[in-house]
Motif scaffolding. Structure first.
Motif, PDB file in Angstrom:
ATOM      1  N   LEU A 275     -31.662  29.204 -13.087  1.00  0.00           N
ATOM      2  CA  LEU A 275     -30.598  28.543 -12.335  1.00  0.00           C
ATOM      3  C   LEU A 275     -30.677  27.052 -12.594  1.00  0.00           C
ATOM      4  CD1 LEU A 275     -28.445  28.439  -9.980  1.00  0.00           C
ATOM      5  CD2 LEU A 275     -30.385  28.233  -8.432  1.00  0.00           C
ATOM      6  N   VAL A 276     -29.511  26.438 -12.820  1.00  0.00           N
ATOM      7  CA  VAL A 276     -29.438  24.981 -12.933  1.00  0.00           C
ATOM      8  C   VAL A 276     -28.354  24.495 -11.987  1.00  0.00           C
ATOM      9  CG1 VAL A 276     -28.896  23.019 -14.423  1.00  0.00           C
ATOM     10  CG2 VAL A 276     -30.256  24.911 -15.312  1.00  0.00           C
ATOM     11  N   PHE A 277     -28.704  23.499 -11.184  1.00  0.00           N
ATOM     12  CA  PHE A 277     -27.747  22.872 -10.288  1.00  0.00           C
ATOM     13  C   PHE A 277     -27.518  21.446 -10.765  1.00  0.00           C
ATOM     14  CE2 PHE A 277     -26.238  20.478  -6.710  1.00  0.00           C
ATOM     15  CZ  PHE A 277     -25.288  21.326  -6.169  1.00  0.00           C
ATOM     16  N   PHE A 278     -26.248  21.082 -10.880  1.00  0.00           N
ATOM     17  CA  PHE A 278     -25.884  19.745 -11.338  1.00  0.00           C
ATOM     18  C   PHE A 278     -25.507  18.892 -10.133  1.00  0.00           C
ATOM     19  CE2 PHE A 278     -25.429  22.445 -14.955  1.00  0.00           C
ATOM     20  CZ  PHE A 278     -25.966  21.694 -15.979  1.00  0.00           C
ATOM     21  N   ALA A 279     -26.343  17.893  -9.851  1.00  0.00           N
ATOM     22  CA  ALA A 279     -26.128  17.003  -8.709  1.00  0.00           C
ATOM     23  C   ALA A 279     -25.401  15.734  -9.131  1.00  0.00           C
ATOM     24  CB  ALA A 279     -27.474  16.650  -8.066  1.00  0.00           C
ATOM     25  N   GLU A 280     -24.799  15.755 -10.283  1.00  0.00           N
ATOM     26  CA  GLU A 280     -24.032  14.627 -10.816  1.00  0.00           C
ATOM     27  C   GLU A 280     -22.670  15.153 -11.249  1.00  0.00           C
ATOM     28  OE1 GLU A 280     -25.040  11.409 -11.329  1.00  0.00           O
ATOM     29  OE2 GLU A 280     -27.142  11.659 -10.801  1.00  0.00           O
ATOM     30  N   GLU A 281     -21.722  14.260 -11.390  1.00  0.00           N
ATOM     31  CA  GLU A 281     -20.449  14.646 -11.993  1.00  0.00           C
ATOM     32  C   GLU A 281     -20.733  15.123 -13.407  1.00  0.00           C
ATOM     33  OE1 GLU A 281     -17.725  11.408 -11.875  1.00  0.00           O
ATOM     34  OE2 GLU A 281     -17.700  11.336  -9.690  1.00  0.00           O
ATOM     35  N   SER A 282     -20.048  16.172 -13.810  1.00  0.00           N
ATOM     36  CA  SER A 282     -20.340  16.769 -15.110  1.00  0.00           C
ATOM     37  C   SER A 282     -20.124  15.802 -16.273  1.00  0.00           C
ATOM     38  CB  SER A 282     -19.523  18.043 -15.314  1.00  0.00           C
ATOM     39  OG  SER A 282     -18.149  17.774 -15.236  1.00  0.00           O
ATOM     40  N   ARG A 283     -19.248  14.835 -16.119  1.00  0.00           N
ATOM     41  CA  ARG A 283     -19.038  13.870 -17.211  1.00  0.00           C
ATOM     42  C   ARG A 283     -20.278  13.006 -17.448  1.00  0.00           C
ATOM     43  NH1 ARG A 283     -17.954   8.841 -15.065  1.00  0.00           N
ATOM     44  NH2 ARG A 283     -17.287   8.843 -12.895  1.00  0.00           N
ATOM     45  N   ARG A 284     -21.176  12.945 -16.474  1.00  0.00           N
ATOM     46  CA  ARG A 284     -22.410  12.162 -16.612  1.00  0.00           C
ATOM     47  C   ARG A 284     -23.558  12.968 -17.210  1.00  0.00           C
ATOM     48  NH1 ARG A 284     -22.538   8.637 -11.046  1.00  0.00           N
ATOM     49  NH2 ARG A 284     -20.621   7.516 -11.480  1.00  0.00           N
ATOM     50  N   VAL A 285     -23.360  14.261 -17.364  1.00  0.00           N
ATOM     51  CA  VAL A 285     -24.396  15.127 -17.934  1.00  0.00           C
ATOM     52  C   VAL A 285     -24.304  15.013 -19.455  1.00  0.00           C
ATOM     53  CG1 VAL A 285     -25.254  17.479 -18.129  1.00  0.00           C
ATOM     54  CG2 VAL A 285     -24.240  16.685 -15.970  1.00  0.00           C
ATOM     55  N   PRO A 286     -25.414  14.733 -20.136  1.00  0.00           N
ATOM     56  CA  PRO A 286     -25.369  14.640 -21.597  1.00  0.00           C
ATOM     57  C   PRO A 286     -24.840  15.933 -22.227  1.00  0.00           C
ATOM     58  CG  PRO A 286     -27.483  13.881 -20.750  1.00  0.00           C
ATOM     59  CD  PRO A 286     -26.749  14.484 -19.602  1.00  0.00           C
ATOM     60  N   GLN A 287     -23.938  15.799 -23.172  1.00  0.00           N
ATOM     61  CA  GLN A 287     -23.341  16.964 -23.826  1.00  0.00           C
ATOM     62  C   GLN A 287     -24.402  17.825 -24.500  1.00  0.00           C
ATOM     63  OE1 GLN A 287     -20.067  17.857 -23.457  1.00  0.00           O
ATOM     64  NE2 GLN A 287     -20.782  19.771 -24.356  1.00  0.00           N
ATOM     65  N   GLU A 288     -25.462  17.197 -25.034  1.00  0.00           N
ATOM     66  CA  GLU A 288     -26.534  17.964 -25.678  1.00  0.00           C
ATOM     67  C   GLU A 288     -27.197  18.918 -24.684  1.00  0.00           C
ATOM     68  OE1 GLU A 288     -27.081  14.244 -25.632  1.00  0.00           O
ATOM     69  OE2 GLU A 288     -25.445  14.346 -27.054  1.00  0.00           O
ATOM     70  N   LEU A 289     -27.395  18.446 -23.444  1.00  0.00           N
ATOM     71  CA  LEU A 289     -27.998  19.305 -22.423  1.00  0.00           C
ATOM     72  C   LEU A 289     -27.059  20.456 -22.065  1.00  0.00           C
ATOM     73  CD1 LEU A 289     -30.213  20.013 -20.391  1.00  0.00           C
ATOM     74  CD2 LEU A 289     -29.133  18.407 -18.783  1.00  0.00           C
ATOM     75  N   MET A 290     -25.775  20.157 -21.887  1.00  0.00           N
ATOM     76  CA  MET A 290     -24.811  21.220 -21.582  1.00  0.00           C
ATOM     77  C   MET A 290     -24.766  22.249 -22.700  1.00  0.00           C
ATOM     78  SD  MET A 290     -23.545  20.974 -18.563  1.00  0.00           S
ATOM     79  CE  MET A 290     -22.147  22.077 -18.587  1.00  0.00           C
ATOM     80  N   ASP A 291     -24.748  21.790 -23.953  1.00  0.00           N
ATOM     81  CA  ASP A 291     -24.720  22.716 -25.099  1.00  0.00           C
ATOM     82  C   ASP A 291     -25.974  23.584 -25.132  1.00  0.00           C
ATOM     83  OD1 ASP A 291     -22.279  21.648 -25.821  1.00  0.00           O
ATOM     84  OD2 ASP A 291     -23.110  20.374 -27.417  1.00  0.00           O
ATOM     85  N   GLN A 292     -27.127  22.982 -24.870  1.00  0.00           N
ATOM     86  CA  GLN A 292     -28.384  23.723 -24.862  1.00  0.00           C
ATOM     87  C   GLN A 292     -28.369  24.794 -23.772  1.00  0.00           C
ATOM     88  OE1 GLN A 292     -31.747  21.220 -24.093  1.00  0.00           O
ATOM     89  NE2 GLN A 292     -33.206  22.706 -24.884  1.00  0.00           N
ATOM     90  N   LEU A 293     -27.923  24.438 -22.574  1.00  0.00           N
ATOM     91  CA  LEU A 293     -27.901  25.386 -21.459  1.00  0.00           C
ATOM     92  C   LEU A 293     -26.853  26.472 -21.662  1.00  0.00           C
ATOM     93  CD1 LEU A 293     -28.341  22.878 -18.519  1.00  0.00           C
ATOM     94  CD2 LEU A 293     -30.034  24.520 -19.368  1.00  0.00           C
ATOM     95  N   ARG A 294     -25.752  26.131 -22.312  1.00  0.00           N
ATOM     96  CA  ARG A 294     -24.689  27.106 -22.547  1.00  0.00           C
ATOM     97  C   ARG A 294     -25.039  28.094 -23.655  1.00  0.00           C
ATOM     98  NH1 ARG A 294     -19.825  23.468 -23.519  1.00  0.00           N
ATOM     99  NH2 ARG A 294     -19.127  25.339 -24.567  1.00  0.00           N
ATOM    100  N   SER A 295     -26.201  27.937 -24.269  1.00  0.00           N
ATOM    101  CA  SER A 295     -26.617  28.865 -25.321  1.00  0.00           C
ATOM    102  C   SER A 295     -27.673  29.853 -24.834  1.00  0.00           C
ATOM    103  CB  SER A 295     -27.162  28.073 -26.518  1.00  0.00           C
ATOM    104  OG  SER A 295     -28.391  27.461 -26.170  1.00  0.00           O
ATOM    105  N   GLN A 296     -27.924  29.891 -23.541  1.00  0.00           N
ATOM    106  CA  GLN A 296     -28.940  30.798 -22.997  1.00  0.00           C
ATOM    107  C   GLN A 296     -28.486  31.346 -21.645  1.00  0.00           C
ATOM    108  OE1 GLN A 296     -31.786  27.596 -23.293  1.00  0.00           O
ATOM    109  NE2 GLN A 296     -32.034  27.553 -21.081  1.00  0.00           N
ATOM    110  N   PRO A 297     -29.013  32.510 -21.245  1.00  0.00           N
ATOM    111  CA  PRO A 297     -28.593  33.121 -19.977  1.00  0.00           C
ATOM    112  C   PRO A 297     -29.209  32.417 -18.767  1.00  0.00           C
ATOM    113  CG  PRO A 297     -30.157  34.540 -21.100  1.00  0.00           C
ATOM    114  CD  PRO A 297     -29.902  33.375 -21.999  1.00  0.00           C
ATOM    115  N   VAL A 298     -28.516  31.417 -18.275  1.00  0.00           N
ATOM    116  CA  VAL A 298     -28.928  30.672 -17.090  1.00  0.00           C
ATOM    117  C   VAL A 298     -27.670  30.406 -16.268  1.00  0.00           C
ATOM    118  CG1 VAL A 298     -28.823  28.470 -18.341  1.00  0.00           C
ATOM    119  CG2 VAL A 298     -30.115  28.607 -16.245  1.00  0.00           C
ATOM    120  N   VAL A 299     -27.753  30.579 -14.954  1.00  0.00           N
ATOM    121  CA  VAL A 299     -26.607  30.373 -14.071  1.00  0.00           C
ATOM    122  C   VAL A 299     -26.443  28.873 -13.833  1.00  0.00           C
ATOM    123  CG1 VAL A 299     -25.631  30.827 -11.789  1.00  0.00           C
ATOM    124  CG2 VAL A 299     -26.902  32.621 -12.979  1.00  0.00           C
TER     125      VAL A 299
END
Length: 191
Positions: free
Chosen positions: A110-134
């Motif tokens: 599980l990952v919870f984003f406590a920031e606006e998504s535009r502030r999340v580095p795209q590399e981190l989003m891409d990494q998380l979107r490549s694995q089964p994590v909520v």
């Protein structure tokens, strides 16, 4: 009907949180951070994981992303939740700070984003979107950036949206009983 079910779930969670806080000697108030932590954890009960992950019943690792004071408050809320789980059920649970780039994201459920998504580095989003994590967040653009569940408050009521395409892209799914509780379920880019 689904609004009533969600409100019932919310009331039950608040009661659970309130009783747990009273037992620990805490104040009567339940923070948004604690409520979102509990809801995010409860969402895991409805997740349908790939077979290789079902067999892995090890430690629950929750990542929280956020450099701001909100990020610290959410990490504390999730840490409190983990302590409560460990005391009540002997569960192994821990929280990691995803603002630290050295964290191994392969262990997360599980990952919870406590920031606006535009502030999340795209590399981190891409990494998380490549694995089964909520992936759970609360800003308006969260689902468009690859998030799975967006928590929101609408007319003083809690609700959530689900992007089923983002969920299924990593081999996850959610039980239909959970999807019926959602305010909106996006499939094929449509709401």
């Amino acid at each position: 009907m689904k609004r009533i079910c969600f409100v019932h779930l919310l009331v039950c969670l608040l009661a659970w949180c309130f009783c747990g806080a009273k037992a620990a000697g805490a104040s009567d108030d339940v923070s948004q951070e604690s409520l979102y932590a509990i809801l995010s954890y409860k969402f895991l009960r409805y997740a349908q994981w790939p077979e290789e992950m079902v067999a892995d019943e090890g430690e629950l690792v929750i990542g929280v992303y956020g450099n701001s004071s909100a990020g610290r408050r959410y990490r504390e809320a999730f840490s409190d939740l983990c302590r409560g789980l460990g005391e009540s059920a002997g569960a192994r649970c821990r929280v990691v700070d995803l603002s630290d780039p050295s964290v191994d994201t392969r262990q997360l459920k599980l990952v919870f984003f406590a920031e606006e998504s535009r502030r999340v580095p795209q590399e981190l989003m891409d990494q998380l979107r490549s694995q089964p994590v909520v992936l759970v967040g609360y800003d308006d653009a969260f689902l468009d950036r690859g998030g799975m569940i967006r928590l929101k408050t609408k007319r003083s009521q809690g609700s959530f949206d689900v992007d089923l395409d983002n969920v299924r892209a990593v081999g996850l799914d959610f039980k239909s009983s959970f999807l019926r509780l959602a305010d909106q379920v996006r499939i094929g880019g449509k709401r």
